[in-house]
Scaffold this active site. Structure first.
Site, PDB file in Angstrom:
ATOM      1  N   SER A   1       0.859  -1.192   0.000  1.00  0.00           N
ATOM      2  CA  SER A   1       0.000   0.000   0.000  1.00  0.00           C
ATOM      3  C   SER A   1       0.899   1.246   0.000  1.00  0.00           C
ATOM      4  CB  SER A   1      -0.949  -0.028   1.199  1.00  0.00           C
ATOM      5  OG  SER A   1      -1.963   0.924   1.051  1.00  0.00           O
TER       6      SER A   1
ATOM      7  N   ASP B   1      -7.839  -6.006  -6.119  1.00  0.00           N
ATOM      8  CA  ASP B   1      -7.661  -4.922  -5.141  1.00  0.00           C
ATOM      9  C   ASP B   1      -8.733  -3.851  -5.365  1.00  0.00           C
ATOM     10  OD1 ASP B   1      -6.757  -2.619  -3.728  1.00  0.00           O
ATOM     11  OD2 ASP B   1      -4.683  -3.310  -3.854  1.00  0.00           O
TER      12      ASP B   1
ATOM     13  N   HIS C   1      -6.784  -5.802  -1.175  1.00  0.00           N
ATOM     14  CA  HIS C   1      -5.735  -4.812  -0.945  1.00  0.00           C
ATOM     15  C   HIS C   1      -4.774  -5.283   0.141  1.00  0.00           C
ATOM     16  CE1 HIS C   1      -3.644  -1.117  -1.138  1.00  0.00           C
ATOM     17  NE2 HIS C   1      -3.891  -0.805   0.111  1.00  0.00           N
TER      18      HIS C   1
END
Ligand SMILES: *[C@@H]1O[C@H](CO)[C@@H](O)[C@H](O)[C@H]1NC(C)=O
Ligand SMILES: *[C@@H]1O[C@H](CO)[C@@H](O)[C@H](O)[C@H]1NC(C)=O
Ligand SMILES: *[C@@H]1O[C@H](CO)[C@@H](O)[C@H](O)[C@H]1NC(C)=O
Ligand SMILES: *[C@@H]1O[C@H](CO)[C@@H](O)[C@H](O)[C@H]1NC(C)=O
Ligand SMILES: *[C@@H]1O[C@H](CO)[C@@H](O)[C@H](O)[C@H]1NC(C)=O
Ligand SMILES: *[C@@H]1O[C@H](CO)[C@@H](O)[C@H](O)[C@H]1NC(C)=O
Ligand SMILES: *[C@@H]1O[C@H](CO)[C@@H](O)[C@H](O)[C@H]1NC(C)=O
Ligand SMILES: *[C@@H]1O[C@H](CO)[C@@H](O)[C@H](O)[C@H]1NC(C)=O
Ligand SMILES: *[C@@H]1O[C@H](CO)[C@@H](O)[C@H](O)[C@H]1NC(C)=O
Ligand SMILES: *[C@@H]1O[C@H](CO)[C@@H](O)[C@H](O)[C@H]1NC(C)=O
Ligand SMILES: *[C@@H]1O[C@H](CO)[C@@H](O)[C@H](O)[C@H]1NC(C)=O
Ligand SMILES: *[C@@H]1O[C@H](CO)[C@@H](O)[C@H](O)[C@H]1NC(C)=O
Length: 591
Positions: A200, A456, A502
């Site tokens: 991320s 994601d 994610h």
């Protein structure tokens, strides 16, 4: 005092580091003596008076990056020290954790953060026998995320903080940490293998180090990087704008149903029905969302709170991106309007001339950013602007100290494109983090392992593909596709993780997720074992426990029969479906 501690260092060195105890090494004087002397690191002056050092025994810490440490404990030297930039007068506290000598494997490691936060934990390397560190970055990053620090006030950007968060703070942490580690253990010039691991924003941070401090690292593991930052953050507002402009707010249950029905329909296209769309490209090319119109859906009433979009590492009870909401019972059938919203979201942002401004989440990804808010007074679904995007626009673009956009009145698709353009230009050499010339990294012999969950719902998988394509074309402009591919995979490999969400597995698709990326990169860096596939394990569903060897991009998985594994195939049409030109912008190309 310095003299005698240098003597200690020398004595330890002759005795070899492994023979010394943690207590021997973990002293203020040993750390002070090990600090790089002023002048040796250009522009970085260490402040010996700020050193603290204390041994910590049998701590249950050092997990980091989603690893569970079940029962494992570590003993390490807990060090703090500050530095200043020459002539500037600033004071930047750092934390380092040095494993006890018997656990140290000549490694240095930095873990990435998430959301708008750098990691504040210096113990992430202990599990790998690595010294590691964390930095306050000059804006008290141990206690604040950067979103709360980007503005001094309306219209006034904290540029030092912006560059620090973007890439300088972590690079300096490593630059200081490596020689400090060598001297701490009395290693002289023995190689200290240096790693960065993050997902991320941590993935973006990893890419920032690859791009800007390429010769400092030996191995970088970057997951779902939040790079192409302006595009990425403004994208979070795009679904809400689709709804505002059509004045239609689909019930979240309808959006969930569309996602579920898409997964059910596209799962078999990859050759195995296992609940996972391993080929979102085939889904994009062969499945028409309109076929879901008329399907019924039902969701029970619920009170829920969400952490936002995987963008809220440091906030466990509220903070940017987190929301609590209550939803009534929802019962209905999918309408053409519901599908139109989903289709527009998956198609990605275009300007009013139909020119593409950005890519989107892969079809079958959760549509959480499109969820409206329920107004219990009017019993209607209403505009919900995810603060992940809204707060980026108010603070980084409009330069207003507001936590979110007040609404989307007068906002059009062209407005979003303009906001992206402002952000892209203003932060081109800081937050955007998409420099594709990785010559320094490559020529220093370093390795990059890049991965992204294909479903994601926060940072689109295609955004990683686009960067990989940029690097390949910039690094190997004169090679054929095959030659470029081979040359690139010697030091940069990219993997899509089928079905994954994610920076983690996906509750909607029980697919594989890689668990041992650090083992893979260490083996690649230290033993020359170049991967060609990536280990990943299925952790739920009918295939729980199955270890898959994921396909390296640009090959794509295709299951042959229902049990005999998958092949990694070349599929030009699939690759084309992942390939974008963002021609809504005058500045070209967009890397
Ligand atoms: C470090 O260098 C010193 C002085 O050159 C030498 O005596 C010592 O053996 C070296 N230590 C190690 C661990 O290589
Ligand atoms: C290094 O320089 C800083 C000022 O830039 C000073 O405060 C510090 O004491 C110096 N360190 C040493 C070891 O002289
Ligand atoms: C740490 O754990 C080891 C092994 O269990 C034990 O021998 C040692 O005494 C412990 N050290 C401290 C300081 O508690
Ligand atoms: C590490 O040292 C710092 C500075 O003395 C201290 O604040 C912190 O609590 C220590 N951490 C641990 C785990 O002992
Ligand atoms: C979608 O599927 C998930 C499980 O895969 C289920 O929990 C959820 O209720 C489904 N939602 C709808 C609207 O069908
Ligand atoms: C999907 O199906 C609808 C209705 O049959 C049709 O109007 C639309 O053109 C189709 N979309 C694509 C991309 O083929
Ligand atoms: C949601 O919370 C409200 C207020 O706390 C409560 O009255 C209601 O029963 C809850 N609903 C559900 C489905 O839990
Ligand atoms: C949904 O609504 C339909 C029609 O009003 C009704 O027949 C059905 O029982 C409802 N389903 C649920 C689960 O409440
Ligand atoms: C409506 O929602 C608000 C805010 O969540 C809450 O305070 C209020 O009690 C709710 N009213 C009803 C009738 O459920
Ligand atoms: C900053 O601008 C916002 C939006 O115009 C305004 O609401 C706020 O009061 C301003 N803050 C200060 C300290 O002036
Ligand atoms: C929207 O645009 C209209 C016409 O240009 C203007 O009168 C109005 O003030 C604008 N509204 C907002 C909220 O900016
Ligand atoms: C990959 O998984 C296999 C099977 O579980 C295992 O034997 C192997 O050690 C793993 N490789 C790495 C690099 O972790």
């Amino acid at each position: 005092m310095r003299h005698s501690s240098r003597a200690v260092v020398a004595a330890l060195a002759t005795a070899t580091a492994k023979a010394a105890s943690l207590a021997d090494l973990c002293t203020v004087s040993n750390v002070q003596a090990a600090l790089p002397a002023n002048g040796t690191l250009l522009g970085l002056d260490l402040l010996p008076d700020t050193v603290t050092a204390g041994a910590v025994y049998n701590a249950s810490t050092g997990g980091g990056m989603g690893r569970t440490t079940s029962g494992t404990t570590y003993s390490y030297c807990n060090v703090t020290v500050s530095y200043t930039h020459t002539g500037k007068g600033d004071v930047i506290p750092l934390k380092y954790a040095f494993p006890q000598p018997s656990d140290f494997h000549n490694r240095f490691y930095i873990a990435g953060g998430g959301g708008y936060s750098l990691s504040s934990d210096a113990t992430g390397g202990l599990a790998y026998g690595a010294a590691s560190g964390a930095t306050s970055a000059g804006y008290d990053a141990f206690n604040y995320d950067f979103m709360s620090k980007v503005l001094y006030g309306n219209g006034s950007i904290n540029w030092d903080g912006t560059y620090a968060f973007a890439y300088t703070a972590l690079g300096e942490l490593t630059k200081i940490g490596k020689p400090l580690t060598q001297s701490f253990y009395g290693l002289n010039s023995t190689k200290v293998y240096t790693y960065f691991e993050g997902c991320s924003d941590g993935g973006r941070e990893g890419m920032s180090q690859v791009q800007r401090w390429g010769d400092e690292y030996d191995g970088v593991v970057a997951g779902a990087p939040a790079f192409r930052f302006a595009h990425q953050q403004v994208l979070h507002v795009y679904p809400a704008l689709v709804e505002a402009l059509s004045d239609y707010y689909p019930p979240p249950c309808a959006l969930d149903k569309i996602v579920n029905a898409t997964i059910a329909a596209c799962d078999p296209l990859d050759g195995r029905t296992d609940g996972v769309i391993s080929r979102t490209d085939l889904c994009m090319l062969n499945f028409n969302l309109s076929s879901i119109i008329g399907d019924s859906y039902y969701c029970a009433a619920q009170n829920s709170s969400s952490l936002g979009f995987g963008f809220s590492k440091r906030q466990t009870g509220g903070g940017p991106g987190s929301q609590s909401s209550s939803a009534p019972e929802q019962n209905g059938t999918i309408t053409a309007q519901d599908v139109a919203v989903a289709q527009a979201v998956y198609d990605g942002l275009k300007d009013s001339n139909g020119k593409q401004a950005y890519l989107s989440w892969q079809i079958g990804s959760d549509l959480g950013d499109a969820d409206p808010t329920y107004n219990n007074e009017t019993a209607a679904w209403e505009l919900n602007i995810p603060s992940t995007g809204g707060e980026y626009i108010t603070k980084f673009i409009q330069l207003l100290d507001l936590d979110n956009l007040p609404g989307l009145n007068n906002v059009t698709y062209d407005t979003l494109v303009e906001w992206i353009n402002i952000g892209m230009i203003r932060y081109a050499d800081s937050m955007q983090t998409t420099l594709p010339d990785l010559t320094t990294f490559q020529t220093s012999g370093a390795k990059l392992l890049h991965y992204h969950g294909e479903s994601d719902p926060s940072i689109p998988a295609a955004s990683s593909v686009h960067y990989w394509q940029s690097v390949r074309s910039i690094m190997y402009p004169d090679l054929s596709d095959d030659e470029a591919l081979e040359a690139l995979s010697d030091w940069y490999q990219f993997y899509l993780i089928p079905g994954a969400a994610h920076c983690g597995s996906n509750s909607l698709q029980p697919g594989p997720y890689p668990q041992d990326n650090m083992v893979t990169i260490i083996d690649w860096v230290e033993n020359g074992v170049k991967p060609s596939r990536l280990n990943a394990t299925v952790s739920s569903g009918d295939y729980s426990g199955e270890v898959q060897q994921l396909c390296q991009w640009p090959t794509r998985p295709l299951w042959s029969g229902n049990s005999s594994g998958f092949d990694c195939v070349d599929d030009e049409a699939s690759i084309d479906s992942w390939t974008y030109t963002f021609n809504a912008f005058k500045l070209q190309p967009i890397y």
